[in-house]
Design an enzyme around this catalytic site. Structure first.
Site: not given
Ligand code: AMP
Length: 243
Positions: A116, A155, A188
């Site tokens: 990210r 969602r 969520r």
């Molecule tokens: P997601 O399900 O991919 O939208 O991730 C949900 C949350 O997990 C994000 O908003 C971040 O707080 C954390 N997160 C997941 N992957 C990452 C990453 N690669 N770098 C930093 N935070 C992450």
């Protein structure tokens, strides 16, 4: 949950039973795009078809939250996550590094939510180079902002198996309950309006430079994420001549 997903969630401790590869060259890809664009849904569809492993860092953090003991670093990560902020590069990179063997999966992998930031992308390049495997592409799913907001606010996620629904676009058979495991569906914490606002800003500030990074490395492929999940999926498969 398949054995190989258990391995990702368990930190690489559980044995892996990879399916036979789809082709001689398994797909190894990174999925990019703003929150709510449907990366998780596309990752599932693509992994089923390509027999690749779906490696999501967001799922990893959510499953850690539901598990037993949580380390201080992870607790800090979960607070950032609830606010919609990014978890620190140090923690995320360490969690992926612990599971680096999953990047060698014979069926290939689709990384969903990682990297990210540019620092995470550089760490990924190092891990792949140590394992002697190369990334094929970074797919960037693109969607206008109003559609993103509509997708995120509607969602709903299963509190047990993490399956994802949408109140209008993909409703469950019984409102509020998961089709697969019958557990309650929840919104969520990071899909609440204030957290969405933070996540969109974070995406523009931190993740946009990643798109430039992959473009400069000749790996970027853009996919328009309008229409149904199946339409987006077919568009992606055609792009890679996989149909
Ligand atoms: P997601 O399900 O991919 O939208 O991730 C949900 C949350 O997990 C994000 O908003 C971040 O707080 C954390 N997160 C997941 N992957 C990452 C990453 N690669 N770098 C930093 N935070 C992450």
């Amino acid at each position: 949950m398949s054995a190989k997903r258990q391995r990702w969630f368990s930190g690489g401790e559980l044995p892996c039973v990879p399916p036979p590869p789809f082709t001689d060259h398994p797909c190894r890809m990174v999925l990019l795009g703003p929150p709510g664009v449907g990366k998780g849904t596309q990752a599932k569809l693509l992994c089923e078809r390509l027999r690749a492993c779906h490696l999501s860092t967001g799922d990893l953090f959510r499953s850690a939250r539901c598990g037993g003991a949580v380390s201080a670093a992870l607790r800090e990560a979960l607070v950032a996550m609830r606010r919609g902020e990014l978890v620190s590069d140090e923690i995320v990179i360490e969690m992926v590094r612990e599971r680096a063997e999953c990047l060698q999966c014979l069926g290939g992998f689709l990384l969903d939510g990682f990297p990210r930031t540019v620092q995470q992308a550089i760490a990924l390049e190092e891990m792949l180079s140590d394992l002697n495997v190369a990334l094929d592409a970074a797919i960037c799913f693109e969607l206008p902002l109003e559609e993103i907001l509509a997708r995120l606010t509607g969602r709903r996620t299963c509190s047990a198996c993490q399956a994802v629904f949408h109140v209008t676009a993909q409703p469950p058979q019984v409102a509020g309950w998961c089709d697969y495991c019958r557990a309650a569906l929840v919104q969520r914490a990071d899909d609440q309006p204030e957290a969405i606002r933070v996540r969109m800003k974070v995406y523009h500030d931190e993740t946009q430079p990643l798109i430039d990074f992959y473009e400069q490395h000749g790996k970027l492929q853009r996919v328009l994420a309008t229409g149904s999940p199946e339409e987006i999926f077919e568009r992606t498969m055609k792009l890679f001549s996989l149909v």
